[in-house]
Design a protein around this motif. Structure first.
Motif, PDB file in Angstrom:
ATOM      1  N   MET A 150       0.844  -1.180   0.000  1.00  0.00           N
ATOM      2  CA  MET A 150       0.000   0.000   0.000  1.00  0.00           C
ATOM      3  C   MET A 150       0.887   1.241   0.000  1.00  0.00           C
ATOM      4  N   ALA A 151       0.498   2.242  -0.753  1.00  0.00           N
ATOM      5  CA  ALA A 151       1.278   3.476  -0.870  1.00  0.00           C
ATOM      6  C   ALA A 151       1.108   4.329   0.390  1.00  0.00           C
ATOM      7  N   ALA A 152       2.085   5.171   0.635  1.00  0.00           N
ATOM      8  CA  ALA A 152       2.021   6.080   1.775  1.00  0.00           C
ATOM      9  C   ALA A 152       0.940   7.133   1.522  1.00  0.00           C
ATOM     10  N   ALA A 153       0.341   7.613   2.598  1.00  0.00           N
ATOM     11  CA  ALA A 153      -0.751   8.578   2.478  1.00  0.00           C
ATOM     12  C   ALA A 153      -0.213   9.958   2.133  1.00  0.00           C
ATOM     13  N   LYS A 154      -0.762  10.547   1.097  1.00  0.00           N
ATOM     14  CA  LYS A 154      -0.334  11.887   0.696  1.00  0.00           C
ATOM     15  C   LYS A 154      -1.063  12.959   1.490  1.00  0.00           C
ATOM     16  N   ILE A 155      -2.241  12.640   2.013  1.00  0.00           N
ATOM     17  CA  ILE A 155      -2.992  13.573   2.853  1.00  0.00           C
ATOM     18  C   ILE A 155      -3.132  12.927   4.222  1.00  0.00           C
ATOM     19  N   ARG A 156      -2.746  13.684   5.236  1.00  0.00           N
ATOM     20  CA  ARG A 156      -2.729  13.150   6.595  1.00  0.00           C
ATOM     21  C   ARG A 156      -3.512  14.040   7.541  1.00  0.00           C
ATOM     22  N   LYS A 157      -3.723  13.547   8.753  1.00  0.00           N
ATOM     23  CA  LYS A 157      -4.410  14.290   9.796  1.00  0.00           C
ATOM     24  C   LYS A 157      -3.667  15.600  10.066  1.00  0.00           C
ATOM     25  N   GLY A 158      -4.421  16.701  10.153  1.00  0.00           N
ATOM     26  CA  GLY A 158      -3.821  18.009  10.431  1.00  0.00           C
ATOM     27  C   GLY A 158      -3.528  18.828   9.188  1.00  0.00           C
ATOM     28  N   VAL A 193      -8.011  18.398   8.064  1.00  0.00           N
ATOM     29  CA  VAL A 193      -8.331  16.980   8.132  1.00  0.00           C
ATOM     30  C   VAL A 193      -8.333  16.557   9.603  1.00  0.00           C
ATOM     31  N   VAL A 194      -9.484  16.060  10.067  1.00  0.00           N
ATOM     32  CA  VAL A 194      -9.636  15.616  11.442  1.00  0.00           C
ATOM     33  C   VAL A 194      -9.229  14.156  11.571  1.00  0.00           C
ATOM     34  N   ASN A 232     -11.325  13.596  -3.826  1.00  0.00           N
ATOM     35  CA  ASN A 232     -12.089  14.834  -3.952  1.00  0.00           C
ATOM     36  C   ASN A 232     -11.514  15.987  -3.145  1.00  0.00           C
ATOM     37  N   VAL A 233     -10.345  15.789  -2.522  1.00  0.00           N
ATOM     38  CA  VAL A 233      -9.685  16.867  -1.789  1.00  0.00           C
ATOM     39  C   VAL A 233      -8.252  16.997  -2.263  1.00  0.00           C
ATOM     40  N   ALA A 234      -7.696  18.196  -2.096  1.00  0.00           N
ATOM     41  CA  ALA A 234      -6.306  18.449  -2.472  1.00  0.00           C
ATOM     42  C   ALA A 234      -5.662  19.294  -1.383  1.00  0.00           C
ATOM     43  N   HIS A 235      -4.373  19.142  -1.228  1.00  0.00           N
ATOM     44  CA  HIS A 235      -3.618  19.914  -0.246  1.00  0.00           C
ATOM     45  C   HIS A 235      -3.627  21.387  -0.644  1.00  0.00           C
ATOM     46  N   VAL A 236      -3.637  22.284   0.343  1.00  0.00           N
ATOM     47  CA  VAL A 236      -3.670  23.727   0.090  1.00  0.00           C
ATOM     48  C   VAL A 236      -2.291  24.315   0.380  1.00  0.00           C
ATOM     49  N   THR A 237      -1.790  25.149  -0.565  1.00  0.00           N
ATOM     50  CA  THR A 237      -0.517  25.831  -0.350  1.00  0.00           C
ATOM     51  C   THR A 237      -0.742  27.064   0.525  1.00  0.00           C
ATOM     52  N   LYS A 238       0.337  27.767   0.834  1.00  0.00           N
ATOM     53  CA  LYS A 238       0.220  28.949   1.696  1.00  0.00           C
ATOM     54  C   LYS A 238      -0.610  30.069   1.066  1.00  0.00           C
ATOM     55  N   ASP A 239      -0.637  30.122  -0.286  1.00  0.00           N
ATOM     56  CA  ASP A 239      -1.434  31.159  -0.957  1.00  0.00           C
ATOM     57  C   ASP A 239      -2.879  30.724  -1.187  1.00  0.00           C
ATOM     58  N   GLY A 240      -3.285  29.557  -0.661  1.00  0.00           N
ATOM     59  CA  GLY A 240      -4.676  29.123  -0.722  1.00  0.00           C
ATOM     60  C   GLY A 240      -5.075  28.371  -1.971  1.00  0.00           C
ATOM     61  N   LYS A 241      -4.120  27.942  -2.774  1.00  0.00           N
ATOM     62  CA  LYS A 241      -4.434  27.215  -4.002  1.00  0.00           C
ATOM     63  C   LYS A 241      -4.198  25.717  -3.816  1.00  0.00           C
ATOM     64  N   GLY A 287      18.311  12.455   3.031  1.00  0.00           N
ATOM     65  CA  GLY A 287      18.175  11.057   3.421  1.00  0.00           C
ATOM     66  C   GLY A 287      16.836  10.692   4.018  1.00  0.00           C
ATOM     67  N   LYS A 288      15.868  11.626   3.963  1.00  0.00           N
ATOM     68  CA  LYS A 288      14.536  11.364   4.499  1.00  0.00           C
ATOM     69  C   LYS A 288      13.502  11.482   3.393  1.00  0.00           C
ATOM     70  N   LYS A 289      12.479  10.643   3.466  1.00  0.00           N
ATOM     71  CA  LYS A 289      11.373  10.716   2.516  1.00  0.00           C
ATOM     72  C   LYS A 289      10.386  11.767   3.030  1.00  0.00           C
ATOM     73  N   VAL A 290      10.166  12.825   2.241  1.00  0.00           N
ATOM     74  CA  VAL A 290       9.293  13.924   2.671  1.00  0.00           C
ATOM     75  C   VAL A 290       8.222  14.184   1.616  1.00  0.00           C
ATOM     76  N   ARG A 291       7.122  14.793   2.083  1.00  0.00           N
ATOM     77  CA  ARG A 291       6.061  15.195   1.161  1.00  0.00           C
ATOM     78  C   ARG A 291       6.376  16.592   0.643  1.00  0.00           C
ATOM     79  N   VAL A 292       6.178  16.791  -0.662  1.00  0.00           N
ATOM     80  CA  VAL A 292       6.498  18.069  -1.299  1.00  0.00           C
ATOM     81  C   VAL A 292       5.301  18.525  -2.118  1.00  0.00           C
ATOM     82  N   ALA A 293       4.957  19.817  -2.017  1.00  0.00           N
ATOM     83  CA  ALA A 293       3.898  20.395  -2.838  1.00  0.00           C
ATOM     84  C   ALA A 293       4.407  20.541  -4.265  1.00  0.00           C
ATOM     85  N   VAL A 294       3.666  20.021  -5.233  1.00  0.00           N
ATOM     86  CA  VAL A 294       4.112  20.032  -6.631  1.00  0.00           C
ATOM     87  C   VAL A 294       4.204  21.462  -7.166  1.00  0.00           C
TER      88      VAL A 294
END
Length: 105
Positions: A1-9, A26-27, A70-79, A90-97
């Motif tokens: 199973m793939a890692a979750a791209k959207i997480r709590k918080g 996200v609750v 049906n949801v997408a992550h929001v950047t600092k400018d609200g998009k 050396g760490k796997k991190v989530r990055v906004a495209v």
């Protein structure tokens, strides 16, 4: 199973449905089911009859799950932006495209 791209918080925006364009936090994330519960979004009302435990009765409002597609992550400018995984320092991190910024968590 793939890692979750959207997480709590995470701050997300709804992409489709009756709440399209609304944002919230996200609750609860349910990656196995592919669903998330967003605070104040997709709230369902259930009318309750008076009982001995609840003599007043009334309307119970509770958030229902949304499909994660049906949801997408929001950047600092609200998009809305997609999320990808990269290895940085050396760490796997989530990055906004869209912005390339690292998403904490």
């Amino acid at each position: 199973m793939a890692a979750a791209k959207i997480r709590k918080g995470d701050q997300v925006i709804v992409l489709s449905g009756k709440d399209k364009g609304r944002t919230g936090e996200v609750v609860k994330a349910m990656p196995r089911d592919g669903k998330v519960i967003v605070d104040g979004i997709n709230v369902h009302a259930r009318h309750r009859k008076p009982t001995q435990e609840n003599p007043q009765g009334g309307i119970d409002r509770s958030p229902a799950p949304l499909d994660i597609s049906n949801v997408a992550h929001v950047t600092k400018d609200g998009k809305a932006t997609r999320v990808r995984f990269e290895e940085r320092d050396g760490k796997k991190v989530r990055v906004a495209v869209k912005t390339g910024e690292v998403i904490n968590g």
